[in-house]
Scaffold this motif. Sequence first.
Motif, PDB file in Angstrom:
ATOM      1  N   CYS B  97      15.102  84.175  86.434  1.00 21.60           N
ATOM      2  CA  CYS B  97      15.174  82.800  86.914  1.00 21.60           C
ATOM      3  C   CYS B  97      15.829  82.742  88.294  1.00 21.60           C
ATOM      4  CB  CYS B  97      15.968  81.955  85.918  1.00 21.60           C
ATOM      5  SG  CYS B  97      16.065  80.230  86.388  1.00 21.60           S
ATOM      6  N   HIS B  99      17.461  80.428  89.474  1.00 22.81           N
ATOM      7  CA  HIS B  99      18.752  79.735  89.421  1.00 22.81           C
ATOM      8  C   HIS B  99      19.897  80.706  89.208  1.00 22.81           C
ATOM      9  CE1 HIS B  99      21.600  76.759  87.203  1.00 22.81           C
ATOM     10  NE2 HIS B  99      21.862  76.779  88.499  1.00 22.81           N
ATOM     11  N   ARG B 100      19.988  81.285  88.030  1.00 21.29           N
ATOM     12  CA  ARG B 100      21.137  82.147  87.755  1.00 21.29           C
ATOM     13  C   ARG B 100      20.719  83.513  87.234  1.00 21.29           C
ATOM     14  NH1 ARG B 100      25.321  78.190  86.594  1.00 21.29           N
ATOM     15  NH2 ARG B 100      26.354  79.610  85.173  1.00 21.29           N
ATOM     16  N   VAL B 102      18.529  84.533  84.866  1.00 19.42           N
ATOM     17  CA  VAL B 102      18.228  84.787  83.457  1.00 19.42           C
ATOM     18  C   VAL B 102      16.856  85.436  83.281  1.00 19.42           C
ATOM     19  CG1 VAL B 102      17.675  83.572  81.296  1.00 19.42           C
ATOM     20  CG2 VAL B 102      19.706  82.941  82.611  1.00 19.42           C
ATOM     21  N   CYS B 117      12.661  78.153  82.083  1.00 15.91           N
ATOM     22  CA  CYS B 117      13.904  78.853  81.743  1.00 15.91           C
ATOM     23  C   CYS B 117      14.700  77.972  80.787  1.00 15.91           C
ATOM     24  CB  CYS B 117      14.712  79.137  83.007  1.00 15.91           C
ATOM     25  SG  CYS B 117      16.309  79.893  82.645  1.00 15.91           S
ATOM     26  N   TYR B 119      17.819  78.000  80.017  1.00 18.07           N
ATOM     27  CA  TYR B 119      19.241  77.789  80.304  1.00 18.07           C
ATOM     28  C   TYR B 119      19.471  76.393  80.882  1.00 18.07           C
ATOM     29  CZ  TYR B 119      23.965  79.673  81.278  1.00 18.07           C
ATOM     30  OH  TYR B 119      25.303  79.945  81.294  1.00 18.07           O
ATOM     31  N   HIS B 120      18.803  76.067  82.032  1.00 18.09           N
ATOM     32  CA  HIS B 120      18.929  74.722  82.598  1.00 18.09           C
ATOM     33  C   HIS B 120      17.561  74.095  82.827  1.00 18.09           C
ATOM     34  CE1 HIS B 120      22.211  77.391  83.979  1.00 18.09           C
ATOM     35  NE2 HIS B 120      22.989  76.394  83.604  1.00 18.09           N
ATOM     36  N   GLN B 121      16.591  74.675  82.136  1.00 19.69           N
ATOM     37  CA  GLN B 121      15.225  74.131  82.135  1.00 19.69           C
ATOM     38  C   GLN B 121      14.584  74.024  83.514  1.00 19.69           C
ATOM     39  OE1 GLN B 121      14.883  70.665  79.627  1.00 19.69           O
ATOM     40  NE2 GLN B 121      16.136  71.624  78.033  1.00 19.69           N
ATOM     41  N   TRP B 122      14.867  74.932  84.380  1.00 17.66           N
ATOM     42  CA  TRP B 122      14.088  75.014  85.601  1.00 17.66           C
ATOM     43  C   TRP B 122      12.674  75.429  85.195  1.00 17.66           C
ATOM     44  CZ3 TRP B 122      16.482  76.909  90.800  1.00 17.66           C
ATOM     45  CH2 TRP B 122      17.635  76.157  91.068  1.00 17.66           C
TER      46      TRP B 122
HETATM   47  S1  FES Z   1      19.456  80.094  84.855  1.00 21.94           S
HETATM   48 FE1  FES Z   1      17.426  79.478  84.620  1.00 21.94          FE
HETATM   49  S2  FES Z   1      17.573  77.363  84.775  1.00 21.94           S
HETATM   50 FE2  FES Z   1      19.576  77.966  85.115  1.00 21.94          FE
END
Ligand code: FES
Lengths: 167, 423
Positions: B97, B99-100, B102, B117, B119-122
């Motif tokens: 991901c 974002h972070r 994942v 994703c 985790y934060h639904q990106w």
């Molecule tokens: S780590 Fe994937 S949306 Fe935050």
Amino acid sequence: MSTLTMDRPGMAADAALRARVRDFYDAYYDALDDVRLEEWPDFFTAECLYRVVPRENHERGYMLCTMQAESRGMLQDRVTGLLKTQMYAPRYYRRFPGPLRVTAGTDGIRARHNLLMVQTLIDQQPNIVLCGVCHDRLVEDAERLRLAERVVVFDSEMIANSLIYPA
Amino acid sequence: MSTASSPASRDVTQQDRPAPKRWTGDGTSQVPYWVYSDEETYRRELERIWYGPHWLYCALEAEIPKVGDFKTTILGEKPVIVVRSAEDEISVVENRCAHRGVKFCQSRSGHTKDLLCPYHQWAYDLRGELIGVPFRRGVRRQGGMPADFDTAKHGLRRLRVEVVNGVVWATFSDDTPPFREYLGEKFWKHYTRVYDGRKLEVLGYNRQHIPGNWKLMMENIKDPYHAGLLHVFFVTFGLFRADQKSAVDIDETGRHGILISRKGAQEVNDVTADMRNFQGDLKLADPRILDVVNEFPGDETVGMITIFPSVILQQQVNSLTTRQIVPTGAGGFDFHWTHWCYADDTPEMKLRRTRQANLFGPAGFVSADDGEVIEMCQQGFAASPDAEALVTMGGHDIAPTDHMVTETAIRGMYRYWREVMGL
Ligand code: FES
Ligand SMILES: [Fe+2]
């Protein structure tokens, strides 16, 4: 084929059949754990089907097996291959069958149980070589129970190097 | 930085990491054992080979027939998603991901409208473009992404892809030449003998972890010397024997190789006399596993191609597989087998192929011993990194041969390896 014990109703028959099936598996796994491989094909009928199949293939309907035999002859060939042609490091396998579920149908006895196979190589820690579930069909064949079909579906799809001995 | 005077108390910093070892001899007739066990060398391989200008095997096109179908795999050590992003387009994106970081897709395969994703639904579209960031404008005017946040800059990392006669290839590098050029004309011909444009179909998978360096798998297939000796089953039934008309071909760079052979009969002769454990009188109780039909042009029955660095394309009689190498460190790799057939095969042919699959894979009559012997190689190398393997069968040169008593293709691979590794 003679009438299956299970076809006769009643608790006593059930218990007797269960005992026979248990004895069958005790003998089966004893032979394999003791690596009396020559005895292994005799646990099967002449026209048996034997499959050791990764869970992914099984669930997706893929016909490919890690080990497959379409007759007792092919099981014998597997033994011959192991004893005479294959090279592998010495090892022990222990098989730990789980709870047994026995049902009867018109085509034989259905037996289902979990199976854990632990492999120990010389000078190494034991590890799991196979973890899965066995879907078996047993029939009366010349006064004894034999496997007409055995499908071992294994969850442990990443095999620790090789699967040498059968399940 | 601390000095080297008291090694016991010294911090191990980046600068302290030892440089990859030096290959002392010249040529490739001796391979030092540290190439199989040194972690620094392995890290360099990941950068220069796996993430460098090389095409890596990803999938068969047949695994993802419909738009939205995907499968996950690993290239080098990087998880990726192989997805049909349009009717005639396949995308390969990193399974990481933006974002972070994942590894967000945990399924082996499936069907989806977008890549999400948890985790934060990106959310990303099937090409890896970022299309959704929850709470991007904040919640009730609080928080949210900065005004200069540009979704176009935060997509998934996309790899270059080529789909070639049913096989999906990807590369991390912009410098990789087109696939056909990467193979070279000679190997293009070898490749298209089996991957001839016909539709393929998956028969199933096998997976094993082999505790040995990934190059040993390439070497194993580039080494016909062992095949005529270790694989007693094959030799006995004439499927592969040192006296059968055969050849080893190598591309110009030395990195790709192929073993070509022809099936013979079961026979005892002066060649098998050199084999200590030859089983001349062996008979099969059910010989259907040897029910072989000729299906490819020419009289060759074996074509084992090593496409550097990631895959072995196997055609052994009627058994067809791609055997993907996924390195997991200097001392091990996962081996992903995809067994396939042609989509228009008869049911008998499909059954024949699955039956012959018993020769191969983690429980194969002739492949289990390869896994075993590779583990044994690694056990031998690990403790003596500075000793050397001898690769002089057939001489010192690197050239195609018309026989099997040679290690020429292994020398070829190490000539290329030394070049690309700068060692
Ligand atoms: S780590 Fe994937 S949306 Fe935050
Ligand atoms: Fe081999």
